[in-house]
Structure formats: structure tokens, C-alpha cells
Design a protein around this motif. Structure first.
Motif, mmCIF file in Angstrom:
data_model
loop_
_atom_site.group_PDB
_atom_site.id
_atom_site.type_symbol
_atom_site.label_atom_id
_atom_site.label_comp_id
_atom_site.label_asym_id
_atom_site.label_seq_id
_atom_site.Cartn_x
_atom_site.Cartn_y
_atom_site.Cartn_z
ATOM 1 N N ARG A 1 0.838 -1.201 0.000
ATOM 2 C CA ARG A 1 0.000 0.000 0.000
ATOM 3 C C ARG A 1 0.872 1.251 0.000
ATOM 4 N N ALA A 2 1.993 1.184 0.720
ATOM 5 C CA ALA A 2 2.909 2.330 0.731
ATOM 6 C C ALA A 2 3.518 2.554 -0.650
ATOM 7 N N ARG A 3 3.769 1.477 -1.382
ATOM 8 C CA ARG A 3 4.421 1.579 -2.686
ATOM 9 C C ARG A 3 3.444 1.924 -3.814
ATOM 10 N N LEU A 4 2.251 1.343 -3.769
ATOM 11 C CA LEU A 4 1.365 1.408 -4.929
ATOM 12 C C LEU A 4 0.050 2.139 -4.682
ATOM 13 N N GLY A 5 -0.319 2.322 -3.420
ATOM 14 C CA GLY A 5 -1.656 2.825 -3.120
ATOM 15 C C GLY A 5 -1.979 4.172 -3.720
ATOM 16 N N GLY A 6 -0.977 5.040 -3.880
ATOM 17 C CA GLY A 6 -1.248 6.379 -4.368
ATOM 18 C C GLY A 6 -1.066 6.559 -5.863
ATOM 19 N N LEU A 7 -0.706 5.489 -6.577
ATOM 20 C CA LEU A 7 -0.458 5.617 -8.013
ATOM 21 C C LEU A 7 -1.761 5.749 -8.791
ATOM 22 N N ARG A 8 -1.702 6.487 -9.877
ATOM 23 C CA ARG A 8 -2.902 6.733 -10.685
ATOM 24 C C ARG A 8 -2.965 5.855 -11.930
ATOM 25 N N HIS A 9 -1.995 4.985 -12.109
ATOM 26 C CA HIS A 9 -2.002 4.047 -13.223
ATOM 27 C C HIS A 9 -1.663 2.664 -12.675
ATOM 28 N N GLU A 10 -2.048 1.628 -13.414
ATOM 29 C CA GLU A 10 -1.860 0.278 -12.900
ATOM 30 C C GLU A 10 -0.406 -0.162 -13.043
ATOM 31 N N VAL A 11 0.085 -0.783 -11.980
ATOM 32 C CA VAL A 11 1.478 -1.233 -11.910
ATOM 33 C C VAL A 11 1.491 -2.664 -11.388
ATOM 34 N N PHE A 12 2.415 -3.468 -11.896
ATOM 35 C CA PHE A 12 2.569 -4.851 -11.449
ATOM 36 C C PHE A 12 3.976 -5.031 -10.902
ATOM 37 N N GLU A 13 4.084 -5.521 -9.646
ATOM 38 C CA GLU A 13 5.382 -5.727 -9.008
ATOM 39 C C GLU A 13 5.497 -7.146 -8.457
ATOM 40 N N VAL A 14 6.739 -7.567 -8.277
ATOM 41 C CA VAL A 14 7.027 -8.902 -7.767
ATOM 42 C C VAL A 14 8.074 -8.799 -6.661
ATOM 43 N N ALA A 15 7.886 -9.581 -5.591
ATOM 44 C CA ALA A 15 8.905 -9.723 -4.550
ATOM 45 C C ALA A 15 9.485 -11.129 -4.644
ATOM 46 N N TYR A 16 10.810 -11.205 -4.613
ATOM 47 C CA TYR A 16 11.517 -12.484 -4.721
ATOM 48 C C TYR A 16 12.115 -12.824 -3.362
ATOM 49 N N LEU A 17 11.800 -14.017 -2.857
ATOM 50 C CA LEU A 17 12.213 -14.415 -1.514
ATOM 51 C C LEU A 17 13.062 -15.676 -1.553
ATOM 52 N N ASP A 18 13.912 -15.823 -0.533
ATOM 53 C CA ASP A 18 14.732 -17.031 -0.432
ATOM 54 C C ASP A 18 13.991 -18.097 0.368
ATOM 55 N N LYS A 19 14.675 -19.199 0.687
ATOM 56 C CA LYS A 19 14.019 -20.329 1.355
ATOM 57 C C LYS A 19 13.601 -20.012 2.784
ATOM 58 N N ARG A 20 14.128 -18.913 3.348
ATOM 59 C CA ARG A 20 13.743 -18.490 4.706
ATOM 60 C C ARG A 20 12.629 -17.440 4.660
ATOM 61 N N TYR A 21 12.035 -17.270 3.511
ATOM 62 C CA TYR A 21 10.988 -16.252 3.306
ATOM 63 C C TYR A 21 11.532 -14.843 3.493
ATOM 64 N N GLN A 22 12.813 -14.675 3.259
ATOM 65 C CA GLN A 22 13.460 -13.373 3.387
ATOM 66 C C GLN A 22 13.531 -12.725 2.004
ATOM 67 N N LEU A 23 13.260 -11.427 1.966
ATOM 68 C CA LEU A 23 13.351 -10.712 0.709
ATOM 69 C C LEU A 23 14.801 -10.662 0.255
ATOM 70 N N LEU A 24 15.042 -11.051 -0.990
ATOM 71 C CA LEU A 24 16.398 -11.043 -1.533
ATOM 72 C C LEU A 24 16.859 -9.610 -1.806
ATOM 73 N N PRO A 25 18.175 -9.365 -1.841
ATOM 74 C CA PRO A 25 18.664 -8.029 -2.210
ATOM 75 C C PRO A 25 18.123 -7.634 -3.582
ATOM 76 N N ASP A 26 17.745 -6.395 -3.709
ATOM 77 C CA ASP A 26 17.103 -5.931 -4.945
ATOM 78 C C ASP A 26 15.930 -6.841 -5.281
ATOM 79 N N GLY A 27 15.185 -7.190 -4.237
ATOM 80 C CA GLY A 27 14.192 -8.245 -4.356
ATOM 81 C C GLY A 27 12.802 -7.804 -4.741
ATOM 82 N N VAL A 28 12.583 -6.517 -4.996
ATOM 83 C CA VAL A 28 11.282 -6.050 -5.467
ATOM 84 C C VAL A 28 11.469 -5.436 -6.844
ATOM 85 N N GLN A 29 10.726 -5.952 -7.799
ATOM 86 C CA GLN A 29 10.886 -5.507 -9.179
ATOM 87 C C GLN A 29 9.550 -5.028 -9.741
#
Length: 231
Positions: A116-144
Motif C-alpha cells: 500500500r505504501a508503494r502502490l496505493g497512491g499511483l494513478r495508473h496500474e502497476v505490477f510488481e514482484v517480490a523475490y524471496l529465499d528459502k527463509r521467506y526473506q526478501l532477496l537483495p534488490d528483491g522487489v521488481q
């Protein structure tokens, strides 16, 4: 000794209150005043703070407004719109880096707050992905952010998502997109896209953990609503 600036004592009192307890007990216009004191020195900012709230409705509305819209308010000038954008982007960066430092999946609520912090205020549709490791930890540069405003997501996104996930050696993925219209409902296209992502992920040994839909005021989790099992 320099003469006191109009409102200088008021600014000091606001700062002391903030240092003592954050924004607890602050009215919205006082929060906006504090923000404006960072970029409008030596001038009373109460009137422009109230004018901003009257125009945009809330602190979030102000931070989501474009620089051009902000400059239409008397007393805002040229620097304040840039400073407010910096404040907003810094908050988003803070949330992303905090997520990278800990498990992103402490709960659905944390995922919702994050996007919501990243996308809630945008006025056009955006698609993002979070990539996680086996510990459910966000990888470096893990949001695209993969696409913006592309109508045919079902043919573009699954291939890109899996390629990026494998390049990062991810194990799990979470996807999110926004509905700027405010419609908090998974469309038939959203369900079809999720089925395609699940199938593509399974084919390469990955797992889709959740799909979030974010609106300006709310969010929907496929996992929380049991929609993943129906895809």
C-alpha cells in the motif's frame, strides 16, 4: 540578537511535541506544518498546511499529489513540492529496506502495508514482484516493477517473473498490482493471471505465495481470501 520570526515559537513547540511522542495527538494540519517547516524556513506555514488539507483531504493525499498540483496552493513555492516528494519516496525506501532486513511474511498485514505504501497512491496500474529465499526473506534488490499500464498481463508477466526469479535464485515469489479505480475485487483477468503464474512457477520449482490487489484505501490478499486454492 536576531528578532524572532513569526511562528518561530510555534515551530519549536511542534518539534518538541514530536520529539516527545512522535505524531501521537497531532491534528492533521499540525503534521503537515511539521513537514512544511523542513522546507519553508522562517515563515508561518499554518495557512498553507490547512490549504493543502482542504485541497487534498489528508496527509496521504498531499504526499500523493503531483508537484504541479502542490504548486497551485498559495505559499507552497517551488521547493516544498520537491521536499514532500523526497519525504514520500524516503518512506517507501525505508519500508523496502526494512522488509529486506527481516522476513517479509510475518503476516498478511505486513505485506499489505508494504505494497500500500508503494502502490496505493499511483494513478495508473502497476505490477510488481517480490523475490524471496528459502527463509521467506526478501532477496537483495528483491522487489521488481515489471510493467506499468500494460493491458495483456497474462502473456507478458509469467515469463518475465520466472526469468527474474531464477536469475535471483529465488524460492518463493509474491506478486502485487494496484487498482487505481478503487475496485477491491479480483477480476477474471486477475484470476487467470494468477493461474498462469502458479503453473509457470510450479514448472520451474518455484512457489507463488500470494497475490495482492491494492487500492488507494484498502488491499486484498488472494492467500487470505482463499483465492489461491481456486486458481
Amino acid at each position: 540578537m536576531k528578532p524572532a520570526t513569526p511562528g518561530e515559537g510555534h515551530r519549536a513547540r511542534l518539534r518538541q511535541r514530536f520529539l516527545k511522542s512522535g505524531f501521537d495527538g497531532f491534528a492533521d494540519h499540525e503534521i503537515v506544518e511539521v513537514l512544511l517547516t523542513l522546507c519553508i524556513p522562517r515563515r508561518d506555514v499554518k495557512a498553507p498546511a490547512k490549504a493543502l488539507l482542504q485541497r487534498f483531504g489528508s496527509v496521504r493525499g498531499i504526499l500523493d499529489a503531483s508537484p504541479e498540483q502542490l504548486r497551485e496552493i498559495a505559499g507552497i513555492g517551488e521547493v516544498a513540492p520537491v521536499a514532500l516528494r523526497i519525504i514520500r519516496e524516503s518512506a517507501g525506501l525505508y519500508l523496502r529496506q526494512r522488509a529486506e532486513a527481516r522476513s517479509l511474511l510475518d503476516g498478511v498485514d505486513e505485506l499489505i502495508d508494504f505494497w500500500r505504501a508503494r502502490l496505493g497512491g499511483l494513478r495508473h496500474e502497476v505490477f510488481e514482484v517480490a523475490y524471496l529465499d528459502k527463509r521467506y526473506q526478501l532477496l537483495p534488490d528483491g522487489v521488481q516493477r515489471l510493467e506499468e499500464g500494460v493491458p495483456d498481463r497474462t502473456t507478458v508477466y509469467p515469463r518475465k517473473v520466472m526469468q527474474a526469479a531464477l536469475a535471483r535464485h529465488a524460492v518463493f515469489i509474491v506478486v502485487a498490482h494496484n487498482h487505481p479505480s478503487g475496485q477491491l475485487k479480483a477480476s477474471s483477468e486477475d484470476l487467470h493471471l494468477t493461474r498462469c503464474l502458479i503453473s509457470a512457477a510450479n514448472a520451474v520449482g518455484l512457489t507463488l505465495l500470494d497475490h495482492l490487489i491494492v487500492t488507494p484505501d484498502d488491499a486484498l490478499s488472494f492467500l487470505d481470501q482463499g483465492l489461491l486454492q481456486k486458481c
